[in-house]
Design a protein around this motif. Structure first.
Motif, PDB file in Angstrom:
ATOM      1  N   ASN A  61       0.865  -1.169   0.000  1.00 43.10           N
ATOM      2  CA  ASN A  61       0.000   0.000   0.000  1.00 43.10           C
ATOM      3  C   ASN A  61       0.904   1.223   0.000  1.00 43.10           C
ATOM      4  O   ASN A  61       1.735   1.371   0.895  1.00 43.10           O
ATOM      5  CB  ASN A  61      -0.885   0.009   1.244  1.00 43.10           C
ATOM      6  N   PRO A  62       0.776   2.112  -1.005  1.00 41.20           N
ATOM      7  CA  PRO A  62       1.709   3.239  -1.117  1.00 41.20           C
ATOM      8  C   PRO A  62       1.775   4.091   0.145  1.00 41.20           C
ATOM      9  O   PRO A  62       0.771   4.288   0.825  1.00 41.20           O
ATOM     10  CB  PRO A  62       1.126   4.045  -2.285  1.00 41.20           C
ATOM     11  N   PHE A  63       2.983   4.550   0.459  1.00 36.16           N
ATOM     12  CA  PHE A  63       3.177   5.499   1.564  1.00 36.16           C
ATOM     13  C   PHE A  63       4.267   6.488   1.173  1.00 36.16           C
ATOM     14  O   PHE A  63       4.953   6.289   0.165  1.00 36.16           O
ATOM     15  CB  PHE A  63       3.524   4.771   2.870  1.00 36.16           C
ATOM     16  N   LEU A  64       4.367   7.572   1.922  1.00 37.27           N
ATOM     17  CA  LEU A  64       5.425   8.556   1.698  1.00 37.27           C
ATOM     18  C   LEU A  64       6.674   8.142   2.480  1.00 37.27           C
ATOM     19  O   LEU A  64       6.573   7.506   3.526  1.00 37.27           O
ATOM     20  CB  LEU A  64       5.001   9.952   2.179  1.00 37.27           C
ATOM     21  N   ILE A  65       7.846   8.523   1.967  1.00 37.99           N
ATOM     22  CA  ILE A  65       9.087   8.369   2.729  1.00 37.99           C
ATOM     23  C   ILE A  65       9.704   9.753   2.880  1.00 37.99           C
ATOM     24  O   ILE A  65       9.835  10.489   1.891  1.00 37.99           O
ATOM     25  CB  ILE A  65      10.099   7.449   2.026  1.00 37.99           C
TER      26      ILE A  65
END
Lengths: 373, 373
Positions: free
Chosen positions: B218-222
């Protein structure tokens, strides 16, 4: 690519290397501080309040250590002297001119970068960089104002069978107002530089942040990508071809930007500008594709002649600039001829600067205030 | 900062430099190609299909030229031999291990970078880098998939009286669906590296692009920022203080990210992880502020003990990893103890790798698939 333009650029580069001014030598003030471009916690190189630079290199067994300033190290050398602890040190013979300078270290005939400073891609290699504080540095200084972003994108390029990198400057308000659309400036680097030059050397993002904070411009996006698409290692500039770059820019990058950023996706809201070789690219592509761009900028990158432009009604601005130590009469006269022919043409001469980034920082500062008005 | 943790890291670093494996020497295949990290149009350094590296340096007047591999050049040296044309060349004695390696050039006792390759900030200086193709490189390869962006931001930091830089990876769909919100991983570099390490050396953005394209996460920010906030030039690691960094991270960066990006701005959707020293920062800060992060990752950066954690209900994941040539039993046993105590703990051992980026690329690939489930 136009052969006459290449000759103009080569002459300009030669002139830069030959015209190094002899400076008078005031007493050197011992108020040296680390250059702002140094790596974390590195003391050298240093700069004093008069603009002298002092270099220090650890090379205990070397026979000679020389610092060469300028694009490709063309501005002669400053030999360093060895101390008992194996370090070599020198202070420049006079103050350096204001702004950013490339330089390189030659140790026993081998060329390297100064381990103390950050590196900057120029003259087809990573070069060392040093920053001499300028009397007008306020406009590109990092300040406590709202900051835009520099976004690294990877866009598909079927023409070159890869994903290519570009940087997109988005203004501070870009992520706040989701309905607003923005004009776009496509901004090119010079020969031997790459898509990092306009932010790393030019501080384009800080120039924009400061102009926007002072309400001096209508915000726009800046897109920067690599302009030397074909491999020029054999013949240097003579092997450079504009066609593959034009395909990347017009057929691949612009459609990607218009699809993925909130742009005003029409000719009226699209500008192209470039420094040095990037100016030549700008001239060639804007003349070939008047349907794509309406605002043109050549920064130390030649001039337009009214006879070269097919449809005057499509051109909203022509901006031409250079340093006062380059060919200021060239851009001034070209602007006069264009104005006489009914164009909105502006020339700008950066006082006391050469074919270097201080000229181009100032030129962008001027150009940005004229775009999309 | 916890003194025991510092000792663990120093032991790990020492182990790395001492445990260089002796490799057998197969016949060298003459299929050398330029390393993918080289500057544009630079042939050297080269790598062959077996993983041998070949270096070439132009130094006509030098008495000795040596290449030293590893963090801080700690893995011994490969002396180069001089040819009649003033160039120096050498091929490594055996194949190098897969992945990214720092290295440096010593010319007559002076340390510089290889003019052929790009530089990477490591061991408190810019280092040369070379990439040995790995059998599992597919997961961090640039592919024709939708790409996210790496956004450079400048955020206000009253605690350090400046604007500080961070990079934010946003997934490919971030700018398409304007209503979607994302969890955030705060990801720290190691000692002597900076906020560029996880993308330049680690290829974190490509790892994410590929995982998202395959539907594995599931896409997330880094978010990546500089973790050595205080000046450690005098005492090295011993002078490192966590407090100024913790203030920047918790009181300045996180509120800025939550205000300027579409995040799920709560503890449940916030992770912190780091490699080596960044793991120590992660452990110290997650234990001190269990109200901020719910997912913890230590990559070659120590272990957690159940007794150190005050409120088990606040911890959703503990991930600990290292290379098989580091201390694999340490992370495996720590995970078993944590599981026994009721934690969701996972250990990962990267086969055949050391305290280097190949371990951390693989660790991020594993960790990303476990976060925010």
């Amino acid at each position: 690519m136009n052969k006459k333009l290449i000759v103009v650029l080569l002459l300009t580069l030669t002139a830069v290397s030959m015209s190094q001014a002899q400076t008078s030598q005031p007493a050197i003030k011992e108020d040296f501080k680390p250059s702002v471009l140094n790596q974390h916690m590195q003391d050298y190189p240093m700069v004093n309040s008069q603009g002298y630079a002092r270099f220090r290199i650890i090379a205990p067994e070397a026979k000679s250590v020389v610092v060469s300033l300028g694009l490709g190290g063309t501005r002669g050398g400053t030999p360093l002297s060895k101390a008992d602890d194996g370090s070599w040190m020198a202070t420049t013979a006079g103050p350096l001119e204001e702004g950013f300078h490339y330089y390189r270290i030659t140790v026993d005939g081998a060329t390297f970068n100064d381990p103390g400073t950050h590196t900057f891609y120029g003259s087809v290699r990573l070069e060392s960089g040093i920053e001499i504080p300028a009397h007008d540095q306020d406009f590109y200084t990092l300040k406590n104002v709202p900051h835009g972003r520099v976004q690294q994108i990877l866009f598909p390029s079927p023409g070159t069978s890869t994903s290519r990198r570009a940087f997109v400057y988005t203004p501070p308000d870009y992520d706040r107002d989701q309905k607003k659309r923005y004009p776009v400036l496509y901004l090119q680097h010079g020969w031997g530089e790459d898509e990092t030059a306009w932010t790393n050397q030019g501080r384009a993002h800080l120039i924009m942040d400061n102009l926007i904070a002072e309400g001096k411009i209508n915000p726009f996006l800046i897109v920067m990508t690599y302009g030397m698409t074909n491999d020029v290692r054999m013949g240097g500039m003579r092997d450079f071809k504009i066609e593959p770059f034009q395909t990347v820019l017009i057929d691949e990058l612009i459609p990607y930007i218009d699809a993925n950023f909130r742009t005003n996706a029409d000719q009226l809201h699209r500008a192209m500008a470039g420094l040095s070789m990037g100016g030549m690219e700008t001239k060639t592509i804007t003349l070939a594709r008047p349907d794509i761009f309406s605002h043109y900028g050549l920064l130390s990158g030649g001039t337009y002649n009214p006879t070269e432009i097919k449809d005057k009604s499509k051109v909203k601005l022509i901006f031409m600039s250079c340093g006062s130590f380059e060919n200021p009469d060239g851009v001034t006269k070209a602007a006069a001829v264009l104005k006489e022919a009914g164009f909105n043409a502006v020339s700008y001469v950066s006082e006391g600067t050469r074919h270097e980034f201080q000229t181009w920082r100032r030129s962008l500062y001027q150009l940005a205030q004229l775009l999309f008005r």
